[in-house]
Design an enzyme around this catalytic site. Sequence first.
Site, PDB file in Angstrom:
ATOM      1  N   HIS A   1       7.393  -3.955  12.969  1.00 23.50           N
ATOM      2  CA  HIS A   1       7.922  -4.374  11.678  1.00 23.50           C
ATOM      3  C   HIS A   1       8.926  -3.335  11.183  1.00 23.50           C
ATOM      4  O   HIS A   1       8.632  -2.136  11.170  1.00 23.50           O
ATOM      5  CB  HIS A   1       6.794  -4.509  10.649  1.00 23.50           C
ATOM      6  CG  HIS A   1       5.674  -5.393  11.095  1.00 23.50           C
ATOM      7  ND1 HIS A   1       5.862  -6.716  11.435  1.00 23.50           N
ATOM      8  CD2 HIS A   1       4.354  -5.150  11.260  1.00 23.50           C
ATOM      9  CE1 HIS A   1       4.709  -7.237  11.783  1.00 23.50           C
ATOM     10  NE2 HIS A   1       3.774  -6.309  11.698  1.00 23.50           N
TER      11      HIS A   1
ATOM     12  N   ASN B   1       0.794  -1.229   0.000  1.00 18.89           N
ATOM     13  CA  ASN B   1       0.000   0.000   0.000  1.00 18.89           C
ATOM     14  C   ASN B   1       0.828   1.283   0.000  1.00 18.89           C
ATOM     15  O   ASN B   1       0.306   2.363   0.288  1.00 18.89           O
ATOM     16  CB  ASN B   1      -0.935  -0.008   1.215  1.00 18.89           C
ATOM     17  CG  ASN B   1      -1.862  -1.197   1.200  1.00 18.89           C
ATOM     18  OD1 ASN B   1      -2.325  -1.617   0.138  1.00 18.89           O
ATOM     19  ND2 ASN B   1      -2.120  -1.765   2.373  1.00 18.89           N
TER      20      ASN B   1
ATOM     21  N   TYR C   1       2.710   7.760   2.884  1.00 16.79           N
ATOM     22  CA  TYR C   1       2.906   6.444   3.498  1.00 16.79           C
ATOM     23  C   TYR C   1       2.037   5.405   2.791  1.00 16.79           C
ATOM     24  O   TYR C   1       2.509   4.336   2.414  1.00 16.79           O
ATOM     25  CB  TYR C   1       2.579   6.516   4.990  1.00 16.79           C
ATOM     26  CG  TYR C   1       2.772   5.196   5.718  1.00 16.79           C
ATOM     27  CD1 TYR C   1       4.027   4.617   5.795  1.00 16.79           C
ATOM     28  CD2 TYR C   1       1.699   4.554   6.331  1.00 16.79           C
ATOM     29  CE1 TYR C   1       4.213   3.412   6.453  1.00 16.79           C
ATOM     30  CE2 TYR C   1       1.877   3.350   6.993  1.00 16.79           C
ATOM     31  CZ  TYR C   1       3.131   2.786   7.050  1.00 16.79           C
ATOM     32  OH  TYR C   1       3.322   1.588   7.699  1.00 16.79           O
ATOM     33  N   HIS C   2       0.746   5.708   2.630  1.00 18.81           N
ATOM     34  CA  HIS C   2      -0.177   4.873   1.861  1.00 18.81           C
ATOM     35  C   HIS C   2      -0.702   5.666   0.679  1.00 18.81           C
ATOM     36  O   HIS C   2      -0.903   6.872   0.785  1.00 18.81           O
ATOM     37  CB  HIS C   2      -1.364   4.422   2.720  1.00 18.81           C
ATOM     38  CG  HIS C   2      -1.015   3.365   3.717  1.00 18.81           C
ATOM     39  ND1 HIS C   2      -1.803   3.095   4.812  1.00 18.81           N
ATOM     40  CD2 HIS C   2       0.025   2.500   3.783  1.00 18.81           C
ATOM     41  CE1 HIS C   2      -1.260   2.113   5.524  1.00 18.81           C
ATOM     42  NE2 HIS C   2      -0.152   1.739   4.917  1.00 18.81           N
TER      43      HIS C   2
END
Length: 288
Positions: A259, A77, A244-245
Amino acid sequence: MKYELLVCREKVKQFFDPRSNISLLQSQVKPGDRIWFLESHLFWHPSVTVSQNFHNMLPSRPPLENKHFRKCAVVGNSGILFNSGCGKEIDTHDFVFRCNLPELEGHERDVGTKSNFTTMNPSVMFTYYKDFAEPKLKERFIKRLRRLEGGILFIPAFVAKSEKHHVQWTNDIILKHNINVRTAYPSPDMEKWIRRYWKSTEYRVARPSSGMWMYTFAASLCDEVHLYGMYPFDIDRYGRNIKYHYYDPRPFATMYGGHDMPIEFQVFKSLHEKGALRLQTDKCQASR
């Protein structure tokens, strides 16, 4: 199939096989059984009791049983997809994996529409749909589920007890609105299997993200794997700022939920160079 991808496939099978282990099955649990969440605390380990409704949502057969695909796309994404024009190319793949129930409407030119296997972290219910604080948010969620059109919805239901009600809401909506989707719920052991696999490789990724999970599945099922939207940086190679997305204004971060995305990107880049996947980080040819 490239040799490196074949090596990856054979090694993954030493830990689990997505064709048979992708989800709990109705035959493996019964209503009233307790399932322990992956998260644990110092003095207690939370669990959930299997309800009749939840049992009905479990597949009777493995959703990917006996499946094999020539060419697969794993679509992340990242904002790198914005204005990429990759939609048509993505939709040409035989099987498409998508991460965390992303928005497609209005972005089809860049990300396509095909969704054969879509993950959904239960936390998206709050992050993007605000726990249905407004009726239109619930309507948007229902509309998004309908776009799966018979695909597999992969819900990690046993990671955190705090997400229990989000899983229940999702299941209730699917049943109440007769949404055409096949649900899959990974065993709590799935995360252990995937962590053990990646720790056994030269890369030794500590906590693989959902994108890395999807690559692991695809490497086991597909002759070719193409990755899109796996770019965890806020500036592209031309010096342009990216989100970011591709579909929301969420603040940029390279670490979410433990993560380490830049490290995972380096893993994907290395596998790309070895021929185990094709990593797309630029506009697609059709858009140039």
